[in-house]
Scaffold this motif. Structure first.
Motif, short mmCIF file in Angstrom:
data_model
loop_
_atom_site.label_atom_id
_atom_site.label_comp_id
_atom_site.label_asym_id
_atom_site.label_seq_id
_atom_site.Cartn_x
_atom_site.Cartn_y
_atom_site.Cartn_z
N ALA A 39 -30.78 -27.43 57.71
CA ALA A 39 -30.71 -25.57 58.70
C ALA A 39 -29.42 -25.44 59.52
CB ALA A 39 -31.63 -25.75 59.62
N GLU A 40 -28.84 -27.27 60.28
CA GLU A 40 -27.60 -27.12 61.00
C GLU A 40 -26.28 -26.72 59.19
OE1 GLU A 40 -27.35 -30.61 62.25
OE2 GLU A 40 -28.39 -30.67 63.93
N ASN A 41 -26.55 -27.27 57.69
CA ASN A 41 -25.53 -26.51 57.22
C ASN A 41 -25.08 -25.20 57.01
OD1 ASN A 41 -24.30 -29.69 57.04
ND2 ASN A 41 -25.94 -29.89 55.26
N ASN A 42 -26.61 -24.95 57.16
CA ASN A 42 -27.17 -22.98 56.75
C ASN A 42 -26.48 -21.83 57.18
OD1 ASN A 42 -28.10 -22.29 54.11
ND2 ASN A 42 -28.74 -24.52 54.34
N LEU A 43 -26.63 -22.77 59.15
CA LEU A 43 -25.85 -21.79 60.01
C LEU A 43 -24.09 -22.19 60.25
CD1 LEU A 43 -28.04 -23.33 63.24
CD2 LEU A 43 -27.56 -20.55 62.52
N LEU A 44 -23.90 -22.95 60.06
CA LEU A 44 -22.25 -22.55 59.79
C LEU A 44 -21.96 -22.35 58.61
CD1 LEU A 44 -21.94 -27.15 59.70
CD2 LEU A 44 -20.96 -25.51 61.15
N ARG A 45 -22.19 -22.69 57.30
CA ARG A 45 -22.09 -21.24 56.00
C ARG A 45 -22.22 -19.88 56.32
NH1 ARG A 45 -24.64 -24.31 51.49
NH2 ARG A 45 -26.51 -24.46 52.83
N HIS A 46 -23.33 -19.72 57.57
CA HIS A 46 -23.82 -17.89 57.51
C HIS A 46 -22.96 -17.86 58.13
CE1 HIS A 46 -26.12 -14.76 58.62
NE2 HIS A 46 -26.84 -15.13 59.25
N THR A 47 -22.18 -18.65 59.23
CA THR A 47 -21.47 -17.96 60.78
C THR A 47 -19.94 -18.32 60.02
OG1 THR A 47 -21.03 -20.12 61.56
CG2 THR A 47 -23.00 -18.01 62.45
N ILE A 48 -19.22 -17.37 60.81
CA ILE A 48 -17.40 -17.48 60.47
C ILE A 48 -17.21 -18.36 61.08
CG2 ILE A 48 -15.63 -16.17 60.88
CD1 ILE A 48 -16.54 -13.78 60.11
N VAL A 49 -17.38 -18.45 63.10
CA VAL A 49 -17.36 -19.51 63.60
C VAL A 49 -18.21 -20.20 63.91
CG1 VAL A 49 -16.44 -19.34 65.60
CG2 VAL A 49 -15.32 -17.78 64.87
N PRO A 50 -18.20 -21.51 63.62
CA PRO A 50 -19.34 -22.53 64.23
C PRO A 50 -20.01 -22.14 64.95
CG PRO A 50 -17.71 -23.66 63.16
CD PRO A 50 -16.63 -22.40 63.54
N PRO A 51 -21.03 -21.97 65.09
CA PRO A 51 -22.05 -21.84 66.34
C PRO A 51 -22.06 -22.79 67.01
CG PRO A 51 -23.69 -21.61 64.42
CD PRO A 51 -21.96 -22.10 63.04
N LYS A 52 -22.28 -22.48 68.56
CA LYS A 52 -22.31 -23.61 69.73
C LYS A 52 -24.13 -23.21 69.31
CE LYS A 52 -17.73 -23.21 71.59
NZ LYS A 52 -17.64 -22.73 72.62
N VAL A 53 -25.00 -24.68 69.11
CA VAL A 53 -26.69 -25.15 68.82
C VAL A 53 -26.81 -24.96 70.43
CG1 VAL A 53 -28.03 -25.22 67.78
CG2 VAL A 53 -26.14 -23.85 66.53
N LYS A 54 -27.80 -24.54 70.85
CA LYS A 54 -27.71 -25.31 72.50
C LYS A 54 -29.00 -25.71 71.88
CE LYS A 54 -29.63 -22.65 76.93
NZ LYS A 54 -29.84 -22.39 77.77
N GLU A 55 -29.89 -24.95 70.97
CA GLU A 55 -31.63 -25.19 70.86
C GLU A 55 -31.69 -25.39 69.51
OE1 GLU A 55 -36.18 -25.32 71.76
OE2 GLU A 55 -34.76 -24.44 73.55
#
Length: 79
Positions: A39-55
């Motif tokens: 899931a974390e890897n998919n979030l990185l690939r989905h966004t242009i700027v690495p997201p700051k995941v709070k939770e």
């Protein structure tokens, strides 16, 4: 003796970003640990700027051995 393969699961996770955005991530994995990593890897690939995941939370987990397994993901409402 052949080693038995671990069963795969369909996971639904929710990521709350620091700016308040909520993202739903659906992945297939053989363990909870692998589901979070995927899931974390998919979030990185989905966004242009690495997201700051709070939770990052596991919402549902279903075995893939049954036909018709899936999720309904609620999104924006139309006016």
């Amino acid at each position: 003796m052949a080693e038995e393969q671990a069963e795969s699961y369909l996971y639904k996770l929710e990521a709350v970003l620091e700016e308040g955005q909520l993202l739903t991530v659906v992945v297939i994995a053989k363990s909870d640990e692998r589901a979070f990593s995927t899931a974390e890897n998919n979030l990185l690939r989905h966004t242009i700027v690495p997201p700051k995941v709070k939770e990052l939370s596991l919402v549902e987990k279903k075995p893939l051995g049954r036909q018709g397994v899936g999720y309904v993901v609620e999104t924006s409402r139309f006016s």
